[in-house]
Structure formats: structure tokens, C-alpha cells
Design a protein around this motif. Structure first.
Motif, mmCIF file in Angstrom:
data_model
loop_
_atom_site.group_PDB
_atom_site.id
_atom_site.type_symbol
_atom_site.label_atom_id
_atom_site.label_comp_id
_atom_site.label_asym_id
_atom_site.label_seq_id
_atom_site.Cartn_x
_atom_site.Cartn_y
_atom_site.Cartn_z
ATOM 1 N N LYS A 134 -24.553 -8.546 -37.068
ATOM 2 C CA LYS A 134 -23.406 -9.425 -36.880
ATOM 3 C C LYS A 134 -23.107 -9.633 -35.403
ATOM 4 C CE LYS A 134 -21.247 -8.063 -41.251
ATOM 5 N NZ LYS A 134 -20.095 -7.401 -41.911
ATOM 6 N N HIS A 135 -22.742 -10.874 -35.059
ATOM 7 C CA HIS A 135 -22.381 -11.245 -33.697
ATOM 8 C C HIS A 135 -21.034 -11.941 -33.718
ATOM 9 C CE1 HIS A 135 -27.013 -11.704 -33.004
ATOM 10 N NE2 HIS A 135 -26.639 -10.441 -33.049
ATOM 11 N N ALA A 136 -20.378 -11.992 -32.569
ATOM 12 C CA ALA A 136 -19.161 -12.786 -32.448
ATOM 13 C C ALA A 136 -19.503 -14.255 -32.684
ATOM 14 C CB ALA A 136 -18.549 -12.593 -31.064
ATOM 15 N N ARG A 156 -16.236 -7.054 -30.929
ATOM 16 C CA ARG A 156 -16.982 -8.263 -30.574
ATOM 17 C C ARG A 156 -16.108 -9.162 -29.717
ATOM 18 N NH1 ARG A 156 -17.883 -8.479 -36.650
ATOM 19 N NH2 ARG A 156 -19.501 -6.924 -36.977
ATOM 20 N N GLN A 157 -16.729 -9.724 -28.685
ATOM 21 C CA GLN A 157 -16.021 -10.638 -27.786
ATOM 22 C C GLN A 157 -16.809 -11.938 -27.704
ATOM 23 O OE1 GLN A 157 -12.943 -10.382 -25.837
ATOM 24 N NE2 GLN A 157 -13.459 -12.564 -25.859
ATOM 25 N N TYR A 164 -12.251 -7.024 -33.903
ATOM 26 C CA TYR A 164 -12.577 -5.609 -34.006
ATOM 27 C C TYR A 164 -12.172 -5.111 -35.381
ATOM 28 C CZ TYR A 164 -7.608 -5.285 -32.849
ATOM 29 O OH TYR A 164 -6.249 -5.443 -32.838
ATOM 30 N N GLY A 165 -12.704 -3.952 -35.728
ATOM 31 C CA GLY A 165 -12.387 -3.374 -37.032
ATOM 32 C C GLY A 165 -13.339 -2.250 -37.365
ATOM 33 N N GLY A 166 -13.377 -1.923 -38.637
ATOM 34 C CA GLY A 166 -14.230 -0.834 -39.097
ATOM 35 C C GLY A 166 -13.902 -0.476 -40.523
ATOM 36 N N GLY A 167 -14.433 0.617 -40.966
ATOM 37 C CA GLY A 167 -14.178 1.047 -42.331
ATOM 38 C C GLY A 167 -14.789 2.397 -42.597
ATOM 39 N N PHE A 168 -14.458 2.932 -43.772
ATOM 40 C CA PHE A 168 -15.066 4.181 -44.200
ATOM 41 C C PHE A 168 -15.154 4.178 -45.719
ATOM 42 C CE2 PHE A 168 -10.556 5.086 -44.466
ATOM 43 C CZ PHE A 168 -10.444 5.808 -45.652
ATOM 44 N N GLU A 169 -16.087 4.959 -46.213
ATOM 45 C CA GLU A 169 -16.248 5.147 -47.651
ATOM 46 C C GLU A 169 -16.624 6.594 -47.897
ATOM 47 O OE1 GLU A 169 -18.386 2.545 -51.000
ATOM 48 O OE2 GLU A 169 -19.802 3.790 -49.869
#
Length: 587
Positions: free
Chosen positions: A113-115, A141-142, A122-127
Motif C-alpha cells: 500500500k502507498h499513499a 503515509r504522506q 496513519y493507523g494500524g490494527g491487531f488481532e
């Protein structure tokens, strides 16, 4: 890669589609595709076969950089997470004319993935899952008016038992991935870009015991483990000329893999590396812009240096030239033709070629396509040189490159006013000089190995809230003596249903996979194994996602809902029923 192979059979898996289906690893994503067979010997090692070909006949690219190791010519997906993957493209059939050796049965291209627009995201996650399993990721990403910078990191741990109750407990697989990409464009038609990827893996693995009475006793847990470190990257420049009619692309890329094994027999290590320089020139034959031309000619020049180190260093060099014509015509015909010549310093110089065409039938939502091509694959450096200096495996410098001649016929038909499509593809492939282990060395086999079959696909937007996808693959893959090739199922049926739910704030998805008539070698009770049939199996997975807020999603999934006991390779057992739950954020 798909847009440059419009006359060929290909599949594209997008991040959104994978998210809806609850798919979290690349190997599970590939399991959902027609003509693609996936066999895991534990979560840490996964082999992929396309249309019955060998696993070292599949070339893998990650952000355009070749990822196959130089030792065996393969790539082990090793629990590779999809959290930072934008799309996965798969080309089925011989692709050596464009992509060189190791692309004899297909190509897998993974794009991160690119901007996509100016501004910061910005972000994120968990499982988390049963048995101390977890996945976590972060990204930043900017985007700029003329380019972008993107950084992502992810960590993953699986800890479920791929052996039986007799194998001494579960084994862990831990991976960390770091990805950094960027590009910028100047007013004069020049564009610069780079990609950098680091992958670290640490996993335990089972030892084997050939003196047992059955597959459930074959694996033992003796504390053996492996560390694998991989780094790859590329620096590229694109420059337009002749008012955009000519597009030049220069690319320097490299890959290094360091692997260390720890076992009761001691420690062993090897290194694999590749350095490449590639020039691609695209010329618009119709006088238009090269990037979007309906008719264009591509020239590729490439030089590549490969090496591996296992107590001693071995090297080899390849220089390549290729021409590729792509033509789209107003009468509905599309034509593609390619020719490639490789010059390698240790083998006879092979030639690869392909010719393919497709036709959109007038006044019908029907597309007919066909192709023929010759592809090649070099012996791996392991097969050529063996293990130096200990001599445990003796290389064979007299090996010849493998070669294949392949045919394909297909058709795609839209129905229900374009809301659905069905497709059918017949394929036939003959392989000469197939390389196989022979005692403590390797040799080219006499005779012809054949792989033939049919792929049937269907997708339908049955309602605004329901999407259905299905495929069936029949593969008849035989060695020159008529015995079935291992770990390539004869029958594989896939079905997925995805529906909108929770007042359009989420989705529910169910996937079924049925595999029948797959074979593998029995290594217990014998050092001269027989090839025997694995048990048929059917698994069902469920997934759900729900939009808690504009920026936060809740996910849940169940793998192997009915806890089916199954094997893709003798002695190794698939994942039992497992529950997962997670959160993802995006800002």
C-alpha cells in the motif's frame, strides 16, 4: 502486471476483497484462486504450485523486486501477512518471455500500500487468536502533489500444531516485516522511486522419524529452530522522451537472504543473494503516449548476478534481451507476442517465446482467448553446485535447463446485464528435461512430464447485498513415468459468499474449500518412498467485520469451522478450528 498481459488468464485480489473474506495471509489468499495449489508443511513453510507446475517454476515479485531465493529458486510465503498489501496479481501459464527463468508456470506479483492522495494518513490494527497467536501492524503515509512516502511495520505469531498429538506439541512461527517506499515526479516527465523491505522470521520446526508406522508418528518435536533474515529493495527512474511516445525505465534491485538452522546435529547456515540491473523501453507504435498506447513495443535488457554461500561461495551471471509487442485493435482483437534470449555463463543459452490473442465477439458479452508459449527454467544453484565444502549433496554441472511448451484456450461470458461473469480455460503443458533428485545429486529426467486441466470460474453480484464467487480446477499432473506429481490436487472446488450486514455497517463472509485426489510421498518405514493418495477434505471459514466508528473496525473470524482433520503433505496437519478477534483503525 495484469494490465500488460491483457490477452492472458490472470487474477487480481484487492485489499478490500481480502478484508471482507477475513483472509490475513498471502498463502490463504492464494488458496482462493483457480489453478493455484498451496501446500504447507507448518505455517512457517508454504509452497505454491500453478497449473501443476513445480514450486520453483513460480516467480514471485514484491513491489517489483524478485523474491525467489537463489538456492532452490523458490519463495516460501512463511505466514506473510496482508495488512500492508494493496493487491496480489497472479498470471497463470508460461511467462518466461517477459519475466525470465522460474516463470515457467506463472508469476505472483505483490504490491504494498502507498499513499494515494496528498496529506498524511496513519493507523494500524491487531488481532488475537487462540493459542497465543497474534498479529499487529502500524502504518504512516504522506502523500504529496508529485509523489508519496509510505512506511509500514507488522508483527505476527502463530502457534498452532501442524503435527499430530504424538509430535510433541505445537511449534511457533514469528515474523516481523518493515516496508518503506517512495516516489516523486518532476515537470520534465522524470519520475524517481524506491522500495525497501526487511523481513525477519524465527520459527521452530519438526524433525522427522522415518522408522515409524504411520503419518501421525512421523513428526517429532526436538527443539529444532530456524532464523531467516531477508532484505530487498530497488531504486528506479522513469523518463519520457519524444513527447511521451517513448518511456524509459531504469531499475537497480537486490535481495539478500540469510538462513540459520539449529538442531541436535549442530548449526548450519547459508546465504542467498541477487543483484539486477534492468532497462525497459516502451515505444508507442500508434503515435500516442507510451503509458497508455493501444499498440506498443517493449524492449527489455537485463543483467543479473546470483550467489549462494554454504561454507563456500558460488556465483553465476545471466544477461537477457527480450522484445514484447502489445496491440489492441478497434475490431475487438488484442494480440501479444514476446521473444527472449538469455545468456548464462554455465548452461546452454535458452530461448523463450509466447504468442497470445483475445477477441471480443461483436454484439455479445463474450471474450475468446488463446495462447501458446515456450518457457525455460534454470537448474537451481543447489542442484548445480551442491553443498560446498561438506559434500552432503553433490551438484551436477552438466544439468540442462528445463523447458516447456504450453497451450491455453479460454472464454469469458458476462451474464445478468453485466452483474456476473463465467469463465473457462483449458490448459496443456509438456515439460522436457525435468530436474529431479537422484540419490545425493540431481539429474534431468528422460521423457516428457505433462500437466493438463481445466479451470472454471464464476462471480455474480446476486443482489445489492450479496456477492458470490466460485471456481473449480481439474489438474492432471504426471511425471514422465505416469506417476502423479505430489501435492497438486486433481480436484479443487472453492466457493465464497459475502453479504452486507449490520445495516450496511459491516459484512459477513463464508468460504468453502474442497480438495480431492492429492498425492504425496510416504517417508516412514522406507527410505525409498511410495507416492500415495492423501485423504480428501473440506474446510469452511467464517469472517465478519463491523464499523464501530468512522475510523475503527471490529473483526472476527473462525478458521476450519467444523474442525476438519486434513493434510496437504504427509505428516503435517492443517490448522484446526481457531477463533480470532481484532480491531483496525485508519485516520
Amino acid at each position: 502486471i495484469a494490465k500488460d498481459n491483457f490477452t492472458r488468464d490472470y487474477s487480481i485480489l484487492t485489499a478490500e476483497a481480502l478484508k471482507e473474506r477475513g483472509v490475513t495471509t498471502v498463502q490463504d489468499a492464494l488458496r482462493s484462486l483457480p489453478g493455484v495449489s498451496v501446500a504447507s508443511t507448518g505455517d512457517s513453510i508454504t509452497s505454491v504450485y500453478i497449473r501443476g507446475g513445480e514450486n520453483n517454476h513460480v516467480k514471485v515479485f514484491i513491489d517489483g523486486v524478485e523474491a525467489n531465493d537463489t538456492i532452490n529458486g523458490t519463495y516460501s510465503f512463511s505466514g506473510l501477512s496482508i495488512s500492508n498489501i494493496a493487491k496480489i496479481e497472479v498470471l497463470r501459464g508460461p511467462q518466461s518471455a517477459l519475466y525470465g527463468t522460474s516463470a515457467m508456470s506463472g508469476v505472483i506479483s505483490i504490491t504494498t500500500k502507498h499513499a494515494e492522495q496528498p496529506g498524511m494518513s496513519y493507523g494500524g490494527g491487531f488481532e488475537i487468536g487462540e493459542g497465543d497467536q497474534y498479529t499487529g501492524n502500524l502504518y504512516l503515509r504522506q502523500g504529496f502533489e508529485t509523489g508519496q512516502l509510505s512506511f509500514a511495520t507488522e508483527t505476527r505469531r502463530s502457534d498452532y500444531n501442524h503435527g499430530s498429538q504424538y509430535s510433541g506439541g505445537a511449534v511457533a512461527n514469528e515474523t516481523d516485516t518493515y516496508t518503506f517506499t517512495g516516489d516523486t515526479e518532476f515537470d520534465n516527465g522524470i519520475k524517481l522511486g524506491f522500495s525497501l523491505r526487511k523481513f525477519d522470521q524465527s520459527y521452530d520446526y519438526y524433525d522427522t522419524n522415518s522408522g515409524v508406522s504411520g503419518p501421525e508418528y512421523y513428526l517429532t518435536r526436538n527443539g529444532s529452530s530456524t532464523d531467516r533474515d531477508e532484505i530487498s529493495g530497488a531504486l528506479w527512474l522513469e523518463a519520457e522522451a519524444l513527447g511521451g511516445r517513448l518511456l524509459n525505465r531504469f531499475e537497480v534491485s537486490g535481495m539478500d537472504q540469510d538462513t540459520t538452522y539449529y538442531s541436535g546435529l549442530g548449526t548450519s547456515a547459508f546465504k542467498s543473494s541477487r543483484r539486477s540491473f534492468k532497462y525497459t523501453g516502451s515505444y508507442a507504435l500508434d503515435g500516442g503516449i507510451a503509458r497508455t498506447a493501444a499498440q506498443k513495443l517493449n524492449l527489455l535488457l537485463e543483467t543479473q548476478h546470483e550467489s549462494f554461500d554454504y561454507g563456500g561461495t558460488e556465483d553465476r551471471n545471466t544477461h537477457s534481451i527480450a522484445l514484447d509487442y502489445q496491440g489492441q485493435f478497434d475490431n475487438g482483437w488484442d494480440i501479444q507476442a514476446g521473444l527472449r534470449r538469455d545468456f548464462i555463463d554455465v548452461f546452454d543459452d535458452p530461448t523463450s517465446w509466447n504468442l497470445s490473442a483475445a477477441w471480443d465477439v461483436p454484439d455479445h458479452a463474450l471474450r475468446l482467448r488463446g495462447s501458446i508459449g515456450r518457457a525455460t527454467s534454470y537448474p537451481s544453484m543447489y542442484e548445480q553446485f551442491g553443498f560446498a565444502p561438506n559434500g552432503l549433496y553433490e551438484g551436477n554441472p552438466d544439468l540442462k535447463p528445463e523447458s516447456s511448451l504450453s497451450y491455453e484456450l479460454g472464454a469469458d461470458l458476462e451474464f445478468a446485464d453485466g452483474t456476473g461473469e463465467i469463465g473457462a480455460t483449458l490448459f496443456y503443458n509438456e515439460v522436457e528435461d525435468l530436474i529431479q533428485s537422484a540419490g545425493s545429486s540431481s539429474k534431468n529426467l528422460d521423457g516428457t512430464s505433462t500437466r493438463k486441466g481445466v479451470e472454471l470460474t464464476a462471480n455474480w453480484q446476486a443482489a445489492d447485498w450479496l456477492t458470490l464467487d466460485a471456481s473449480y480446477t481439474y489438474t492432471d499432473a504426471k511425471a514422465s513415468d505416469g506417476t502423479p506429481l505430489t501435492r497438486r490436487p486433481e480436484h479443487e472446488f472453492l466457493l465464497n459468499a459475502t453479504m452486507s450486514a449490520f445495516q450496511d455497517k459491516g459484512t459477513l463472509s463464508a468460504s468453502l474449500r474442497h480438495v480431492a485426489n492429492s498425492y504425496d510421498q510416504e517417508w516412514w518405514e522406507s527410505y525409498s518412498p511410495d507416492t500415495t493418495k492423501l485423504p480428501d477434505f473440506t474446510t469452511i471459514d467464517l469472517a465478519a467485520q463491523y464499523e464501530l466508528t468512522e475510523h475503527v473496525n471490529l473483526t472476527a473470524r473462525v478458521i476450519n469451522l467444523f474442525d476438519e482433520t486434513y493434510s496437504e503433505a504427509w505428516g503435517y496437519y492443517g490448522q484446526g478450528r481457531t477463533f480470532y478477534v481484532g480491531l483496525n483503525t485508519a485516520w
